[in-house]
Design a protein around this motif. Structure first.
Motif, PDB file in Angstrom:
ATOM      1  N   THR A 299       0.946  -1.253   0.038  1.00 39.94           N
ATOM      2  CA  THR A 299      -0.070  -0.055   0.036  1.00 39.94           C
ATOM      3  C   THR A 299       0.956   1.293   0.011  1.00 39.94           C
ATOM      4  O   THR A 299       1.974   1.240   0.697  1.00 39.94           O
ATOM      5  CB  THR A 299      -0.902  -0.222   1.129  1.00 39.94           C
ATOM      6  OG1 THR A 299      -1.783   1.082   1.123  1.00 39.94           O
ATOM      7  CG2 THR A 299      -0.344   0.122   2.562  1.00 39.94           C
ATOM      8  N   ALA A 328      -3.356   3.673  -0.817  1.00 41.30           N
ATOM      9  CA  ALA A 328      -3.436   3.728   0.681  1.00 41.30           C
ATOM     10  C   ALA A 328      -4.787   4.155   1.207  1.00 41.30           C
ATOM     11  O   ALA A 328      -5.629   4.190   2.113  1.00 41.30           O
ATOM     12  CB  ALA A 328      -2.385   4.523   1.286  1.00 41.30           C
ATOM     13  N   PHE A 331      -7.868   1.536   0.636  1.00 36.49           N
ATOM     14  CA  PHE A 331      -7.483   0.430   1.577  1.00 36.49           C
ATOM     15  C   PHE A 331      -8.161   0.679   2.899  1.00 36.49           C
ATOM     16  O   PHE A 331      -8.666  -0.214   3.415  1.00 36.49           O
ATOM     17  CB  PHE A 331      -6.004   0.084   1.688  1.00 36.49           C
ATOM     18  CG  PHE A 331      -5.653  -0.815   2.513  1.00 36.49           C
ATOM     19  CD1 PHE A 331      -5.852  -2.386   2.201  1.00 36.49           C
ATOM     20  CD2 PHE A 331      -5.271  -0.709   4.004  1.00 36.49           C
ATOM     21  CE1 PHE A 331      -5.655  -3.266   3.102  1.00 36.49           C
ATOM     22  CE2 PHE A 331      -4.868  -1.871   4.749  1.00 36.49           C
ATOM     23  CZ  PHE A 331      -5.010  -3.159   4.223  1.00 36.49           C
ATOM     24  N   ARG A 332      -7.967   1.713   3.429  1.00 36.00           N
ATOM     25  CA  ARG A 332      -8.404   2.235   4.705  1.00 36.00           C
ATOM     26  C   ARG A 332      -9.923   2.113   5.016  1.00 36.00           C
ATOM     27  O   ARG A 332     -10.400   2.019   6.183  1.00 36.00           O
ATOM     28  CB  ARG A 332      -7.854   3.376   5.304  1.00 36.00           C
ATOM     29  CG  ARG A 332      -8.036   4.526   4.465  1.00 36.00           C
ATOM     30  CD  ARG A 332      -7.145   5.805   4.860  1.00 36.00           C
ATOM     31  NE  ARG A 332      -7.528   6.226   6.243  1.00 36.00           N
ATOM     32  CZ  ARG A 332      -7.353   7.634   6.773  1.00 36.00           C
ATOM     33  NH1 ARG A 332      -6.659   8.373   5.937  1.00 36.00           N
ATOM     34  NH2 ARG A 332      -7.916   7.866   7.972  1.00 36.00           N
ATOM     35  N   ASP A 355      -2.632   9.128   4.530  1.00 37.74           N
ATOM     36  CA  ASP A 355      -3.211   7.942   4.003  1.00 37.74           C
ATOM     37  C   ASP A 355      -2.423   6.754   4.292  1.00 37.74           C
ATOM     38  O   ASP A 355      -3.221   5.573   4.477  1.00 37.74           O
ATOM     39  CB  ASP A 355      -3.832   8.188   2.653  1.00 37.74           C
ATOM     40  CG  ASP A 355      -4.807   9.180   2.401  1.00 37.74           C
ATOM     41  OD1 ASP A 355      -5.791   9.153   3.294  1.00 37.74           O
ATOM     42  OD2 ASP A 355      -4.776   9.732   1.509  1.00 37.74           O
ATOM     43  N   ALA A 359      -3.507   3.439   6.452  1.00 36.34           N
ATOM     44  CA  ALA A 359      -3.568   2.050   6.024  1.00 36.34           C
ATOM     45  C   ALA A 359      -2.540   1.215   6.626  1.00 36.34           C
ATOM     46  O   ALA A 359      -2.999  -0.126   6.883  1.00 36.34           O
ATOM     47  CB  ALA A 359      -3.233   2.184   4.587  1.00 36.34           C
ATOM     48  N   GLU A 362      -4.414   0.272  10.012  1.00 40.17           N
ATOM     49  CA  GLU A 362      -5.477  -0.309   9.754  1.00 40.17           C
ATOM     50  C   GLU A 362      -5.024  -2.018   9.433  1.00 40.17           C
ATOM     51  O   GLU A 362      -5.543  -2.995   9.935  1.00 40.17           O
ATOM     52  CB  GLU A 362      -6.271  -0.028   8.534  1.00 40.17           C
ATOM     53  CG  GLU A 362      -7.524  -0.651   8.236  1.00 40.17           C
ATOM     54  CD  GLU A 362      -8.736  -0.762   9.220  1.00 40.17           C
ATOM     55  OE1 GLU A 362      -8.738   0.143  10.328  1.00 40.17           O
ATOM     56  OE2 GLU A 362      -9.233  -1.664   9.283  1.00 40.17           O
TER      57      GLU A 362
END
Ligand code: M6R
Length: 608
Positions: A299, A328, A331-332, A355, A359, A362
């Motif tokens: 990511t 990213a 993805f989150r 970001d 990510a 996360e």
């Protein structure tokens, strides 16, 4: 994005603050300001636009004092005007605040403060902090700041001074980097080490939740309950020359030309050619953990995302492990499939991209192990990942990422090699790949030695309103990266596409006005790319080809050609990306664009 600098000591603060702001200009900003404690009075100077305007205002009315804070602002809340520039003052002008990040409950705090009589003088979220500190002040600035922080939701790197508690700067960090610089009877605070490097190399990187009190002769780090904390002192190991242009017209050009050394530095002490593998001390993954990986997610954002796409192909090809590459920022907010056998590789030059950091957090929360490929030492991603590979590319100042990209691809190649050898790649194939890696610095130099050829091509196309970049396989991400470089610094619209996919839409754009850059080294898909070149030629497109040998199949089809040295297929992106960096650079220069500080862009995107 925004930058913070602060100075406290026995010398006049203004020169330190202005130099720090200048050194952070590369991060991108649209206004700047300083606040200095001049005896018992807080004096501010602020200006919209470039730092030169702030310097002019200081020249007209200099400010004395040995304690001060400064800021470069990249507008989020409110337009880039003087009234929104930091520092922001409390209603009674006794507190000045500079802030990076976003205060999420600013509206609620603003309403509550207005109800008690506070009048706001800006549109920013930051101003609430100044009023809160005034409201809560009862003799100690750090206590007032800590009480204010308890009311704030969001992210911050903060520096606060007050004429009611003069000999100190109080700073705080949550989600936005800050470091303390330790000098002789003087201390600094900065959001970026380059701002203070000329004065000290001894630094303390603050952690999220830290509050620190800086005085001329010392500093204290506290937690949010005002209890003392111990933080280790680090040493910045780059030379001042690394953040200066050193005779080059722009940082971007300097960084493009540094790539033989930066790629070498990424490999130094890690590549073991004779065993066809690599040694990566920081990854913190045991043999069993490497063997247990079921899938990999990579990511990143922007250029780092392009290197991730190349990493995907390397890992799948040599390690036979499924890899997914995720923006990213996407993805989150989705529900990715992550298990405790997932490795999440996080790529970021700055190590601070909001970001990408989110990510990574996360992925961790969902049980993945994380591996950071980061350039900036001590950055947040580097500190929070489970293991990492520093790029060692040195500071990258140009907003357009160049040397970090090639080092990212090299770091991915080193990791691929290690994992592949563990998972069954033969010594012979490992050695072939390692030898090709070892040859790269000299090969990049060969490309750079012919930069003039690219400058000539740039002159032919500098007025084109659009560009198309096409590549296949591992060179499709190179096409994306070439297009990104061009658009961000020259403002020419450019698109990167998989060469064969062009037929499904973009081919409609091709006519005699359209330059089409083919990334076409002699690799496994070369013959396929030739067919795509023919399709473009048949529609009168102007073809610029990046090739690696004299190709009879391209004769009569290509208008301009630039030859790169040959290497193994998976490493061609490193050599092919260099002429595309040069093409973007020379076109931007010839169009008179501000190459190092392109409009609207920030070096490190620390907001969501
Ligand atoms: O610092 P990072 O690598 O996380 O930054 C990611 C992107 O913001 C960055 O690559 C951006 O796309 C550059 N301007 C590209 O030249």
């Amino acid at each position: 994005m925004c930058g913070i600098i602060g100075y406290i000591g026995s010398k006049p603060a203004t020169p330190f603050l202005m130099e720090g702001l200048r050194r952070m200009e590369y991060r991108g900003y649209d206004s700047a300001g300083i606040a200095i404690l001049d005896g018992a009075t807080l004096v501010t100077r602020r200006a919209a636009g470039k730092i030169a305007k702030l310097e002019a205002s200081l020249a007209a009315a200099p400010v004395a004092g040995h304690v001060g804070i400064g800021h470069t602002r990249w507008a989020t809340h409110g337009p880039p005007t003087e009234r929104n520039a930091h520092p922001h003052l409390s209603a009674d002008d006794t507190v000045a605040v500079v802030h990076n990040g976003i205060i999420e409950n600013a509206n609620a705090l603003r309403t509550a403060l207005q109800d008690t009589g506070y009048v706001f003088r800006s549109d920013t979220d930051t101003e609430v902090v100044a009023h809160l500190v005034q409201e809560l002040f009862d003799g100690s600035l750090e206590e007032a700041v800590i009480m204010a922080l308890r009311k704030i939701e969001g992210t911050y790197g903060l520096a606060v001074v007050s004429s009611r508690d003069p000999g100190k700067i109080v700073v705080a960090r949550k989600g936005s980097p800050l470091l303390i610089g330790i000098g002789e009877h003087e201390h600094f605070v900065a959001s970026d080490a380059s701002a203070i490097l000329a004065h000290t190399r001894q630094v303390v990187y603050l952690d999220d939740g830290d509050v620190a009190v800086l005085e001329a002769d010392g500093y204290r780090v506290l937690d949010i309950d005002a209890l003392p904390l111990t933080r280790k002192v680090d040493k910045i190991d780059w030379e001042l020359g690394a953040i200066e242009r050193g005779g080059f017209a722009h940082f971007m050009l300097k960084e493009i030309f540094e790539q033989p050394q930066t790629v070498e530095n990424t490999m130094r002490g890690r590549l073991i050619v004779e065993d066809g593998t690599s040694k990566l001390g920081g990854i913190n993954l045991t043999h069993d953990q490497l063997m247990a990986i079921d899938n990999i997610i990579i990511t990143a954002c922007g250029t780092s995302w392009h290197s991730a796409l190349i990493g995907e192909m390397m890992i799948e090809e040599l390690c036979r492990i499924p890899v997914e590459v995720e923006y990213a920022s996407e993805f989150r907010y989705r529900n990715p499939i992550v298990t405790d056998r997932t490795l999440c590789i996080v790529i970021s030059q700055s190590g601070e991209t909001a970001d990408t950091l989110a990510a990574m957090r996360e992925a961790k929360r969902r049980g993945a192990r994380t591996l950071g490929l980061v350039n900036v030492v001590g950055s947040t991603i580097a500190r929070e990942d489970d293991g990492g590979i520093y790029l060692h590319a040195g500071p990258e100042i140009g907003v357009a990422s160049t040397k970090a990209f090639t080092s990212q691809v090299v770091a991915l190649a080193l990791f691929t090699l290690k994992l592949a050898r563990k998972r069954g790649l033969s010594v012979t194939r490992g050695m072939e790949f390692a030898q090709a890696l070892a040859a790269l610095p000299a090969q990049i130099q060969q490309v750079l030695d012919r930069a003039e050829q690219v400058e000539h091509i740039a002159a032919e196309f500098k007025r084109a309103p659009n560009f198309l970049y096409l590549g296949r396989g591992v060179n499709f991400p190179v096409a994306l990266e070439g297009a990104l470089k061009l658009k961000e610094i020259s403002y020419i619209h450019a698109e990167g596409y998989p060469a064969a996919e062009m037929k499904h839409g973009p081919i409609a754009l091709i006519d005699e006005m359209m330059p089409v850059v083919f990334v076409a080294p002699h690799d496994a898909v070369f013959d396929k790319v030739v067919s795509n070149v023919q399709e473009v030629k048949a529609r009168k497109g102007n073809i610029i080809a990046i090739t690696s040998r004299d190709e009879p199949a391209l004769q009569g089809l290509v208008d301009y050609e630039f030859r790169i040295p040959e290497t193994v297929d998976l490493l061609t992106p490193i050599l092919a990306s260099v002429p595309l960096q040069l093409l973007a650079y020379y076109i931007a220069v010839q169009r008179g664009a501000n190459v190092d500080q392109p409009r609207n862009l920030a070096k490190s995107v620390t907001v969501e």
